[in-house]
Design a protein around this motif. Sequence first.
Motif, PDB file in Angstrom:
ATOM      1  N   ALA A  79       0.790  -1.123   0.004  1.00 17.69           N
ATOM      2  CA  ALA A  79      -0.044  -0.027  -0.315  1.00 17.69           C
ATOM      3  C   ALA A  79       0.690   1.176   0.020  1.00 17.69           C
ATOM      4  O   ALA A  79       0.617   2.340  -0.767  1.00 17.69           O
ATOM      5  N   CYS A  80       1.847   1.383   0.740  1.00 16.70           N
ATOM      6  CA  CYS A  80       2.943   2.338   0.818  1.00 16.70           C
ATOM      7  C   CYS A  80       3.439   2.570  -0.573  1.00 16.70           C
ATOM      8  O   CYS A  80       3.429   3.963  -0.875  1.00 16.70           O
ATOM      9  N   GLU A  81       3.876   1.686  -1.186  1.00 18.51           N
ATOM     10  CA  GLU A  81       4.511   1.644  -2.541  1.00 18.51           C
ATOM     11  C   GLU A  81       3.592   2.219  -3.562  1.00 18.51           C
ATOM     12  O   GLU A  81       3.930   2.742  -4.257  1.00 18.51           O
ATOM     13  N   ILE A  82       2.213   1.999  -3.191  1.00 22.08           N
ATOM     14  CA  ILE A  82       1.502   2.358  -4.197  1.00 22.08           C
ATOM     15  C   ILE A  82       0.840   3.678  -4.097  1.00 22.08           C
ATOM     16  O   ILE A  82       0.737   4.441  -5.125  1.00 22.08           O
ATOM     17  N   LEU A  83       0.814   4.231  -2.809  1.00 21.98           N
ATOM     18  CA  LEU A  83       0.168   5.254  -2.755  1.00 21.98           C
ATOM     19  C   LEU A  83       1.289   6.468  -2.553  1.00 21.98           C
ATOM     20  O   LEU A  83       0.827   7.695  -2.507  1.00 21.98           O
ATOM     21  N   THR A  84       2.667   6.077  -2.327  1.00 19.67           N
ATOM     22  CA  THR A  84       3.503   7.335  -2.037  1.00 19.67           C
ATOM     23  C   THR A  84       3.780   8.096  -3.410  1.00 19.67           C
ATOM     24  O   THR A  84       3.308   7.840  -4.615  1.00 19.67           O
ATOM     25  N   ASN A  85       4.225   9.284  -3.142  1.00 17.22           N
ATOM     26  CA  ASN A  85       4.614  10.180  -4.326  1.00 17.22           C
ATOM     27  C   ASN A  85       5.954  10.294  -4.548  1.00 17.22           C
ATOM     28  O   ASN A  85       6.304  11.144  -5.416  1.00 17.22           O
TER      29      ASN A  85
ATOM     30  N   SER B 107       7.747  14.470  10.030  1.00 16.52           N
ATOM     31  CA  SER B 107       6.729  15.138   9.474  1.00 16.52           C
ATOM     32  C   SER B 107       5.329  14.740   9.165  1.00 16.52           C
ATOM     33  O   SER B 107       4.660  15.112   8.378  1.00 16.52           O
ATOM     34  N   GLY B 108       5.286  13.681  10.115  1.00 13.68           N
ATOM     35  CA  GLY B 108       3.875  13.201  10.105  1.00 13.68           C
ATOM     36  C   GLY B 108       3.710  11.732   9.018  1.00 13.68           C
ATOM     37  O   GLY B 108       2.722  11.494   8.697  1.00 13.68           O
ATOM     38  N   MET B 109       4.716  11.310   8.168  1.00  9.50           N
ATOM     39  CA  MET B 109       5.076  10.440   7.088  1.00  9.50           C
ATOM     40  C   MET B 109       5.410   9.306   7.887  1.00  9.50           C
ATOM     41  O   MET B 109       6.575   9.053   8.721  1.00  9.50           O
ATOM     42  N   VAL B 110       4.767   7.959   7.241  1.00 14.61           N
ATOM     43  CA  VAL B 110       5.409   6.759   7.861  1.00 14.61           C
ATOM     44  C   VAL B 110       6.002   6.320   6.625  1.00 14.61           C
ATOM     45  O   VAL B 110       5.745   6.391   5.379  1.00 14.61           O
ATOM     46  N   LEU B 111       7.233   5.661   6.968  1.00 19.25           N
ATOM     47  CA  LEU B 111       8.061   5.186   6.063  1.00 19.25           C
ATOM     48  C   LEU B 111       8.263   3.609   6.052  1.00 19.25           C
ATOM     49  O   LEU B 111       8.008   3.039   7.453  1.00 19.25           O
ATOM     50  N   ILE B 112       8.578   2.937   5.153  1.00 18.97           N
ATOM     51  CA  ILE B 112       8.149   1.465   5.196  1.00 18.97           C
ATOM     52  C   ILE B 112       9.345   0.989   6.167  1.00 18.97           C
ATOM     53  O   ILE B 112       8.802  -0.018   7.003  1.00 18.97           O
ATOM     54  N   ARG B 113      10.267   1.420   6.435  1.00 15.61           N
ATOM     55  CA  ARG B 113      11.475   0.917   7.392  1.00 15.61           C
ATOM     56  C   ARG B 113      10.911   0.962   8.792  1.00 15.61           C
ATOM     57  O   ARG B 113      11.406   0.517   9.876  1.00 15.61           O
TER      58      ARG B 113
ATOM     59  N   HIS C 195       0.741   3.237  17.931  1.00 11.88           N
ATOM     60  CA  HIS C 195       1.414   4.065  18.671  1.00 11.88           C
ATOM     61  C   HIS C 195       2.580   4.124  18.227  1.00 11.88           C
ATOM     62  O   HIS C 195       3.304   5.213  18.247  1.00 11.88           O
ATOM     63  N   LYS C 196       3.562   3.150  18.049  1.00 17.89           N
ATOM     64  CA  LYS C 196       4.949   2.928  17.941  1.00 17.89           C
ATOM     65  C   LYS C 196       5.270   3.681  16.563  1.00 17.89           C
ATOM     66  O   LYS C 196       6.063   4.359  16.409  1.00 17.89           O
ATOM     67  N   ILE C 197       4.280   3.264  15.624  1.00 19.82           N
ATOM     68  CA  ILE C 197       4.549   3.966  14.142  1.00 19.82           C
ATOM     69  C   ILE C 197       4.490   5.462  14.311  1.00 19.82           C
ATOM     70  O   ILE C 197       4.878   6.150  13.471  1.00 19.82           O
ATOM     71  N   LYS C 198       3.227   5.987  15.054  1.00 16.03           N
ATOM     72  CA  LYS C 198       2.962   7.282  15.020  1.00 16.03           C
ATOM     73  C   LYS C 198       4.087   8.124  15.774  1.00 16.03           C
ATOM     74  O   LYS C 198       4.608   9.084  15.400  1.00 16.03           O
TER      75      LYS C 198
ATOM     76  N   ALA D 285      11.782   4.962   0.090  1.00 16.86           N
ATOM     77  CA  ALA D 285      11.277   5.113   1.566  1.00 16.86           C
ATOM     78  C   ALA D 285       9.749   4.518   1.389  1.00 16.86           C
ATOM     79  O   ALA D 285       9.143   4.436   2.421  1.00 16.86           O
ATOM     80  N   ALA D 286       9.228   5.180   0.366  1.00 18.71           N
ATOM     81  CA  ALA D 286       7.846   5.268   0.369  1.00 18.71           C
ATOM     82  C   ALA D 286       6.775   5.655   1.297  1.00 18.71           C
ATOM     83  O   ALA D 286       6.028   5.144   1.802  1.00 18.71           O
ATOM     84  N   PRO D 287       7.201   7.032   1.544  1.00 19.78           N
ATOM     85  CA  PRO D 287       6.377   7.745   2.475  1.00 19.78           C
ATOM     86  C   PRO D 287       4.904   7.714   2.437  1.00 19.78           C
ATOM     87  O   PRO D 287       4.484   8.275   1.178  1.00 19.78           O
ATOM     88  N   ILE D 288       4.213   7.699   3.532  1.00 14.77           N
ATOM     89  CA  ILE D 288       2.620   8.176   3.217  1.00 14.77           C
ATOM     90  C   ILE D 288       2.256   8.829   4.470  1.00 14.77           C
ATOM     91  O   ILE D 288       2.624   8.474   5.391  1.00 14.77           O
ATOM     92  N   PRO D 289       1.132   9.685   4.535  1.00 14.96           N
ATOM     93  CA  PRO D 289       0.926  10.426   5.752  1.00 14.96           C
ATOM     94  C   PRO D 289       0.330   9.295   6.891  1.00 14.96           C
ATOM     95  O   PRO D 289      -0.370   8.198   6.409  1.00 14.96           O
ATOM     96  N   PHE D 290       0.780   9.399   8.192  1.00 15.69           N
ATOM     97  CA  PHE D 290       0.129   8.549   9.293  1.00 15.69           C
ATOM     98  C   PHE D 290      -1.342   8.252   8.949  1.00 15.69           C
ATOM     99  O   PHE D 290      -1.683   6.943   9.355  1.00 15.69           O
TER     100      PHE D 290
END
Length: 75
Positions: free
Chosen positions: A13-19, A67-73, A57-60, A25-30
Amino acid sequence: NPLQSLLSSMKHACEILTNEPEGGAAPIPFETFSFLYLYLASIDGEIPEDETEAFLHKIKEEADKQSGMVLIRHF
């Protein structure tokens, strides 16, 4: 393993939705990550709610450092 399957789905999902460019790192908003994770976890039904909440909670905490972005790592 339901959790591994869910995390694999979230990686895709991250890989599909990232810009970002492919292979990064395929960041997407939390908020997006959290919505999808909770939705998929509820469909699966095998992951206890307390585990789901602890994971998010850990991911947040990690996303707040990016800057509020979740990375695959992060997972």
